[in-house]
Design a protein around this motif. Structure first.
Motif, mmCIF file in Angstrom:
data_model
loop_
_atom_site.group_PDB
_atom_site.id
_atom_site.type_symbol
_atom_site.label_atom_id
_atom_site.label_comp_id
_atom_site.label_asym_id
_atom_site.label_seq_id
_atom_site.Cartn_x
_atom_site.Cartn_y
_atom_site.Cartn_z
ATOM 1 N N TYR A 4 4.935 13.137 17.097
ATOM 2 C CA TYR A 4 5.979 12.322 16.541
ATOM 3 C C TYR A 4 5.538 11.082 16.437
ATOM 4 C CZ TYR A 4 8.224 16.467 18.641
ATOM 5 O OH TYR A 4 8.760 17.835 18.815
ATOM 6 N N ALA A 5 6.025 10.338 15.241
ATOM 7 C CA ALA A 5 6.042 8.816 15.226
ATOM 8 C C ALA A 5 7.310 8.331 15.681
ATOM 9 C CB ALA A 5 5.992 8.608 13.638
ATOM 10 N N ILE A 6 7.319 7.373 16.744
ATOM 11 C CA ILE A 6 8.633 6.925 17.399
ATOM 12 C C ILE A 6 8.463 5.521 17.239
ATOM 13 C CG2 ILE A 6 9.635 6.708 19.500
ATOM 14 C CD1 ILE A 6 8.291 9.352 20.398
ATOM 15 N N ALA A 7 9.859 5.024 16.952
ATOM 16 C CA ALA A 7 9.931 3.533 16.829
ATOM 17 C C ALA A 7 11.220 3.299 17.584
ATOM 18 C CB ALA A 7 10.057 2.934 15.273
ATOM 19 N N ASN A 8 11.167 1.925 18.152
ATOM 20 C CA ASN A 8 12.409 1.438 18.518
ATOM 21 C C ASN A 8 12.688 0.283 18.119
ATOM 22 O OD1 ASN A 8 14.856 0.810 20.205
ATOM 23 N ND2 ASN A 8 13.482 -0.169 21.537
ATOM 24 N N LEU A 9 13.575 -0.165 17.010
ATOM 25 C CA LEU A 9 13.735 -1.313 16.256
ATOM 26 C C LEU A 9 15.046 -2.112 16.871
ATOM 27 C CD1 LEU A 9 13.378 0.288 12.730
ATOM 28 C CD2 LEU A 9 11.616 -0.689 14.243
ATOM 29 N N ARG A 10 14.680 -3.269 16.884
ATOM 30 C CA ARG A 10 15.709 -4.440 17.219
ATOM 31 C C ARG A 10 15.828 -5.300 16.130
ATOM 32 N NH1 ARG A 10 12.253 -3.664 20.725
ATOM 33 N NH2 ARG A 10 11.402 -5.870 20.781
ATOM 34 N N ASN A 11 17.097 -6.081 16.037
ATOM 35 C CA ASN A 11 17.259 -7.258 15.142
ATOM 36 C C ASN A 11 17.025 -6.724 13.738
ATOM 37 O OD1 ASN A 11 17.777 -8.888 17.628
ATOM 38 N ND2 ASN A 11 15.616 -8.856 17.862
ATOM 39 N N VAL A 12 17.297 -5.453 13.368
ATOM 40 C CA VAL A 12 17.217 -5.212 11.865
ATOM 41 C C VAL A 12 18.263 -5.901 11.216
ATOM 42 C CG1 VAL A 12 17.472 -3.217 10.352
ATOM 43 C CG2 VAL A 12 16.438 -2.905 12.718
ATOM 44 N N VAL A 13 17.554 -6.516 10.224
ATOM 45 C CA VAL A 13 18.354 -7.200 8.809
ATOM 46 C C VAL A 13 18.549 -6.232 8.031
ATOM 47 C CG1 VAL A 13 18.558 -9.452 7.510
ATOM 48 C CG2 VAL A 13 17.533 -9.487 9.658
ATOM 49 N N VAL A 14 19.799 -5.835 7.784
ATOM 50 C CA VAL A 14 20.244 -4.800 6.856
ATOM 51 C C VAL A 14 20.499 -5.430 5.247
ATOM 52 C CG1 VAL A 14 21.385 -2.853 6.214
ATOM 53 C CG2 VAL A 14 20.796 -3.035 8.444
ATOM 54 N N GLY A 15 19.520 -5.795 4.695
ATOM 55 C CA GLY A 15 19.374 -6.302 3.180
ATOM 56 C C GLY A 15 18.738 -5.388 2.332
ATOM 57 N N ALA A 16 18.657 -6.216 1.190
ATOM 58 C CA ALA A 16 17.878 -5.421 0.246
ATOM 59 C C ALA A 16 16.669 -4.943 0.531
ATOM 60 C CB ALA A 16 17.654 -6.321 -1.105
ATOM 61 N N ASP A 17 15.764 -5.437 1.283
ATOM 62 C CA ASP A 17 14.411 -4.842 1.635
ATOM 63 C C ASP A 17 14.799 -3.712 2.443
ATOM 64 O OD1 ASP A 17 13.127 -6.750 0.217
ATOM 65 O OD2 ASP A 17 12.694 -7.894 1.964
ATOM 66 N N ILE A 18 15.550 -3.381 3.565
ATOM 67 C CA ILE A 18 15.814 -2.412 4.507
ATOM 68 C C ILE A 18 16.347 -1.415 3.558
ATOM 69 C CG2 ILE A 18 17.091 -1.385 6.247
ATOM 70 C CD1 ILE A 18 14.653 -3.178 7.335
ATOM 71 N N VAL A 19 17.067 -1.579 2.567
ATOM 72 C CA VAL A 19 17.562 -0.489 1.716
ATOM 73 C C VAL A 19 16.758 0.191 1.074
ATOM 74 C CG1 VAL A 19 19.305 0.153 -0.035
ATOM 75 C CG2 VAL A 19 19.992 -1.529 1.827
ATOM 76 N N GLU A 20 15.561 -0.680 0.485
ATOM 77 C CA GLU A 20 14.484 -0.105 -0.427
ATOM 78 C C GLU A 20 13.820 0.789 0.443
ATOM 79 O OE1 GLU A 20 10.761 -1.489 -3.254
ATOM 80 O OE2 GLU A 20 12.350 -3.068 -2.579
ATOM 81 N N TYR A 21 13.393 0.276 1.775
ATOM 82 C CA TYR A 21 12.615 0.894 2.527
ATOM 83 C C TYR A 21 13.382 2.500 2.785
ATOM 84 C CZ TYR A 21 10.455 2.246 7.072
ATOM 85 O OH TYR A 21 9.650 2.862 8.019
ATOM 86 N N LEU A 22 14.553 2.388 3.183
ATOM 87 C CA LEU A 22 15.358 3.677 3.551
ATOM 88 C C LEU A 22 15.183 4.633 2.253
ATOM 89 C CD1 LEU A 22 18.402 2.104 5.775
ATOM 90 C CD2 LEU A 22 16.136 3.690 6.449
ATOM 91 N N GLN A 23 15.483 3.947 1.066
ATOM 92 C CA GLN A 23 15.342 4.949 -0.097
ATOM 93 C C GLN A 23 13.924 5.523 -0.610
ATOM 94 O OE1 GLN A 23 16.951 1.810 -2.740
ATOM 95 N NE2 GLN A 23 19.003 2.642 -2.734
ATOM 96 N N ARG A 24 13.153 4.675 -0.105
ATOM 97 C CA ARG A 24 11.589 5.256 -0.264
ATOM 98 C C ARG A 24 10.832 6.133 0.790
ATOM 99 N NH1 ARG A 24 8.769 0.194 -2.704
ATOM 100 N NH2 ARG A 24 6.949 1.649 -2.951
ATOM 101 N N ILE A 25 11.372 6.106 1.972
ATOM 102 C CA ILE A 25 10.613 6.525 3.030
ATOM 103 C C ILE A 25 10.569 8.013 3.229
ATOM 104 C CG2 ILE A 25 12.373 6.531 4.793
ATOM 105 C CD1 ILE A 25 10.274 5.890 6.921
ATOM 106 N N ASP A 26 11.690 8.793 2.659
ATOM 107 C CA ASP A 26 11.589 10.257 2.602
ATOM 108 C C ASP A 26 10.381 10.623 1.802
ATOM 109 O OD1 ASP A 26 13.734 10.705 4.323
ATOM 110 O OD2 ASP A 26 14.979 10.075 2.854
ATOM 111 N N ALA A 27 10.187 10.077 0.513
ATOM 112 C CA ALA A 27 9.188 10.420 -0.341
ATOM 113 C C ALA A 27 7.740 10.219 0.221
ATOM 114 C CB ALA A 27 9.065 9.856 -1.660
ATOM 115 N N THR A 28 7.378 9.345 1.371
ATOM 116 C CA THR A 28 6.338 9.119 2.035
ATOM 117 C C THR A 28 6.074 10.472 2.844
ATOM 118 O OG1 THR A 28 6.990 7.613 3.647
ATOM 119 C CG2 THR A 28 6.467 6.438 1.340
ATOM 120 N N LEU A 29 7.101 10.784 3.526
ATOM 121 C CA LEU A 29 6.945 11.725 4.591
ATOM 122 C C LEU A 29 6.592 13.172 4.007
ATOM 123 C CD1 LEU A 29 10.203 10.670 6.606
ATOM 124 C CD2 LEU A 29 7.606 10.260 7.360
ATOM 125 N N ALA A 30 7.224 13.520 3.043
ATOM 126 C CA ALA A 30 7.061 14.984 2.361
ATOM 127 C C ALA A 30 5.624 15.585 2.342
ATOM 128 C CB ALA A 30 7.789 14.955 0.899
#
Length: 108
Positions: A4-30
């Motif tokens: 398992y890859a496990i992360a505990n994230l704090r102080n997440v700034v939900v802006g354009a960069d995080i939105v892009e990260y979320l939009q792209r991560i699934d393709a990196t996992l597949a």
């Protein structure tokens, strides 16, 4: 053995960069058969204090999780998350369904 890859994230700034990260991560996992098993829900605390958001991604083995994390595709988007959050990330080995709590005594 499942890892398992496990992360505990704090102080997440939900802006354009995080939105892009979320939009792209699934393709990196597949390509590594990785999939989210815990992602973003706040826990119901039973004991102690918790600060952050827990993310757990399951992979079939250590080679897969290392391959994903080290891949060019993931390394390209990783700064989108690390520049916009604090936290820790780790890899842990899972146990099979026959595991019993006392099994750890044999390895210590």
């Amino acid at each position: 053995m499942t890892h398992y890859a496990i992360a505990n994230l704090r102080n997440v700034v939900v802006g354009a960069d995080i939105v892009e990260y979320l939009q792209r991560i699934d393709a990196t996992l597949a390509p590594y058969d990785g999939h989210f098993v815990v992602h973003g829900h706040q826990p119901e605390l039973l004991e102690g204090e918790w600060d952050g958001t827990l993310i757990v991604i399951e992979f079939p083995d250590l080679a897969s999780v290392r391959g994903w994390y080290d891949s060019a595709a993931y390394q390209e988007i990783l700064p989108l998350r690390t520049a916009n959050s604090d936290g820790v990330a780790m890899i842990v080995e899972g146990v099979d369904r026959t595991h019993r709590a006392t099994d750890v005594l044999a390895t210590s």
